[in-house]
Design a protein around this motif. Structure first.
Motif, short mmCIF file in Angstrom:
data_model
loop_
_atom_site.label_atom_id
_atom_site.label_comp_id
_atom_site.label_asym_id
_atom_site.label_seq_id
_atom_site.Cartn_x
_atom_site.Cartn_y
_atom_site.Cartn_z
N GLU A 1 -17.45 -63.98 16.55
CA GLU A 1 -17.72 -62.87 16.85
C GLU A 1 -17.49 -61.71 15.78
N TRP A 2 -16.19 -62.12 15.20
CA TRP A 2 -15.94 -61.28 14.00
C TRP A 2 -16.64 -61.47 12.96
N VAL A 3 -17.13 -62.72 12.59
CA VAL A 3 -18.11 -62.93 11.63
C VAL A 3 -19.35 -62.15 11.60
N THR A 4 -19.65 -62.16 13.03
CA THR A 4 -21.23 -61.59 13.40
C THR A 4 -20.79 -60.06 13.13
N ALA A 5 -19.94 -59.67 13.68
CA ALA A 5 -19.65 -58.07 13.67
C ALA A 5 -19.48 -57.71 11.95
N ILE A 6 -18.95 -58.51 11.39
CA ILE A 6 -18.70 -58.09 9.89
C ILE A 6 -20.17 -58.03 9.22
N GLU A 7 -20.84 -59.35 9.47
CA GLU A 7 -22.15 -59.39 8.88
C GLU A 7 -23.20 -58.23 9.25
N ASP A 8 -22.99 -57.89 10.54
CA ASP A 8 -23.80 -56.65 10.89
C ASP A 8 -23.35 -55.46 10.33
N TYR A 9 -22.21 -55.47 9.76
CA TYR A 9 -21.87 -54.26 9.01
C TYR A 9 -22.33 -54.23 7.73
N LEU A 10 -22.28 -55.56 6.84
CA LEU A 10 -22.83 -55.50 5.71
C LEU A 10 -24.31 -55.26 5.74
N GLU A 11 -24.99 -55.54 6.64
CA GLU A 11 -26.48 -55.37 6.71
C GLU A 11 -26.72 -53.80 6.56
N GLN A 12 -25.80 -53.35 7.23
CA GLN A 12 -26.29 -51.69 7.63
C GLN A 12 -25.46 -50.69 6.71
N LYS A 13 -24.37 -51.30 5.97
CA LYS A 13 -23.47 -50.29 5.37
C LYS A 13 -24.10 -49.30 4.43
N GLU A 14 -25.24 -49.69 3.84
CA GLU A 14 -25.62 -48.65 3.12
C GLU A 14 -26.21 -47.40 3.52
N SER A 15 -26.64 -47.52 5.01
CA SER A 15 -26.97 -46.33 5.93
C SER A 15 -25.95 -45.65 6.54
N TYR A 16 -24.72 -46.50 6.46
CA TYR A 16 -23.64 -45.91 7.29
C TYR A 16 -22.99 -44.56 6.47
N THR A 17 -22.79 -43.60 7.58
CA THR A 17 -22.32 -42.45 7.16
C THR A 17 -20.79 -42.13 7.79
N PRO A 18 -19.75 -42.09 6.90
CA PRO A 18 -18.50 -41.84 7.76
C PRO A 18 -18.35 -40.74 8.38
N LYS A 19 -17.70 -40.79 9.37
CA LYS A 19 -17.77 -39.64 10.40
C LYS A 19 -16.42 -38.70 10.22
N LYS A 20 -16.34 -37.69 10.36
CA LYS A 20 -15.47 -36.69 10.07
C LYS A 20 -14.74 -36.54 11.48
N VAL A 21 -13.30 -36.89 11.71
CA VAL A 21 -13.08 -37.13 12.90
C VAL A 21 -11.68 -36.03 13.30
N ASP A 22 -11.91 -35.19 14.35
CA ASP A 22 -10.81 -34.07 14.69
C ASP A 22 -9.99 -34.59 16.08
N LEU A 23 -9.90 -35.91 16.13
CA LEU A 23 -9.02 -36.30 17.17
C LEU A 23 -7.90 -36.91 16.79
N TYR A 24 -6.87 -37.17 17.63
CA TYR A 24 -5.56 -37.80 17.45
C TYR A 24 -4.74 -37.14 16.14
N THR A 25 -4.60 -35.95 16.25
CA THR A 25 -3.83 -35.25 14.92
C THR A 25 -2.58 -34.95 15.36
N LYS A 26 -1.51 -34.69 14.25
CA LYS A 26 -0.27 -34.53 14.74
C LYS A 26 -0.23 -33.19 15.43
N GLU A 27 -1.15 -32.02 15.37
CA GLU A 27 -1.15 -30.94 15.75
C GLU A 27 -1.62 -30.99 17.44
N LYS A 28 -2.49 -32.02 17.67
CA LYS A 28 -2.83 -32.18 19.16
C LYS A 28 -1.77 -32.94 19.98
N TRP A 29 -0.76 -33.84 19.19
CA TRP A 29 0.20 -34.18 19.73
C TRP A 29 1.31 -33.44 19.82
N ILE A 30 1.79 -32.42 19.28
CA ILE A 30 2.63 -31.64 19.43
C ILE A 30 1.97 -30.54 20.49
#
Length: 365
Positions: free
Chosen positions: A321-350
């Motif tokens: 299952e790890w091999v499959t998940a990693i190969e799925d990523y390699l197939e689509q990595k060129e089209s993957y756009t990293p997400k800017k995340v505003d969760l789980y910050t120290k400010e929200k924890w405080i």
């Protein structure tokens, strides 16, 4: 107004890496502190804006602890000596079930003072700690249990027949000013710096323990590199005396240097084989723009928004299952756009910590 005492089994600030000690460091260095006192053994330096109650750890206390077989006696004595029986207190305890037991035993004979205390227990694990009937004294004694995820609360609720205390959830939080997404140009420069400009870099970062799944990933890597030559696995936190193709062992990296490794890599692997409480490294990687592949165990699905923020491996003990998940990523990595995340910050924890404290103040005041 009740005073808030944090009872810490580690001296704070804590000089070594630790998830909750790092979050409290962020907390005490902020301008929004609702905790009045830290009760702990003497640290090498003190936070400036909080009072300390120092627990002795000298030869005398060590001998007494060994002879009496009471590991937490010095903590109990320091706490009881510090508090005023005419005032009310909120006591925070972190992951130390033994200390709660010692307090429970003490208050069996000193019941009057117990009414002046509101005890919050912060649990950074995921599954229930005690057996169903073994837990009665614990949940009847504490006033509130604070968990890392809603999923952990559901696990507790479904397991225990009687659960008489209150519950809250406080997600972990990281310093997003350090762990953050970099520009494409910056990423190219980082890859050039580390000599991986033409490679897809996968990252694993943890302590080298069986439940963290490194052996599983290394086995998967042998299968993957038979077909893919432009991939590299970076292993942080483990230093094994072996040489493997397309694997680089970095050993332990200072926490202050970790962001660069996340920001250079492309995909983060979180193959835990236990019911993980939350996963600090997972959210650090997430904030740095990594594509995340993680075990669907414990609190991890909730952290990744049930797959919205990453891929969840339903059967993480199966290497295929790890091999499959990693190969799925390699197939689509060129089209993957990293997400800017505003969760789980120290400010929200405080903010969340202070809400939990303010609620307790209302209940006990």
């Amino acid at each position: 107004m009740p005073k808030v005492i944090l009872v810490s089994q580690n001296p704070l600030p804590y000089p070594f890496i630790g998830s909750w000690t790092t979050m409290y460091k962020n907390y005490f260095e902020s301008d929004s502190i609702a905790i009045d006192t830290i009760l702990c053994e003497a640290p090498k330096k003190h936070f400036k804006n909080v009072e300390y109650c120092i627990v002795p750890n000298n030869l005398t206390t060590k001998v007494k602890r060994k002879l009496n077989k009471k590991q937490h006696q010095a903590y109990i004595q320091s706490l009881i000596s510090y508090i005023n029986p005419n005032e009310k207190y909120i006591i925070q305890i972190i992951d130390n079930f033994g200390l709660v037991r010692a307090l429970y035993d003490y208050f069996l004979e000193n019941k009057k003072l117990r009414k002046q205390l509101y005890i919050q227990f912060f649990y950074h694990g995921y599954p229930p700690f005690f057996g169903n009937f073994d837990s009665r004294w614990f949940f009847e004694f504490i006033d509130e249990m604070v968990l890392l995820t809603q999923a952990s609360y559901i696990e507790h609720k479904n397991y225990y027949t009687i659960l008489p205390c209150m519950f809250s959830v406080l997600h972990n939080g990281i310093d997003a000013s350090r762990f953050h997404l970099v520009s494409q140009q910056q990423k190219i420069q980082l890859k050039q710096k580390h000599g991986v400009e033409n490679k897809t870099v996968f990252l694993w970062c943890s302590q080298d323990r069986p439940k963290k799944g490194l052996d599983l990933i290394l086995y998967a890597w042998k299968l993957l590199t038979a077909k893919h030559q432009n991939i590299e696995l970076w292993v942080i936190g483990a230093k094994r005396p072996v040489e493997l193709d397309h694997v680089r062992f970095f050993g332990k990296i200072p926490n202050v240097d970790l962001p660069e490794y996340y920001q250079t890599s492309d995909c983060y692997l979180f193959p835990v084989l236990n019911h993980e409480g939350f996963g600090m490294s997972l959210i650090e990687a997430l904030h740095c723009g990594n594509y995340c592949i993680a075990s669907a165990l414990g609190g991890v699905p909730e952290v990744l928004k049930e797959g919205e923020l990453g891929v969840l491996v339903s059967n993480p003990h199966f290497v295929e299952e790890w091999v499959t998940a990693i190969e799925d990523y390699l197939e689509q990595k060129e089209s993957y756009t990293p997400k800017k995340v505003d969760l789980y910050t120290k400010e929200k924890w405080i903010e969340g910590m202070n809400k939990i404290i303010n609620k307790a103040v209302t209940l006990i005041d």
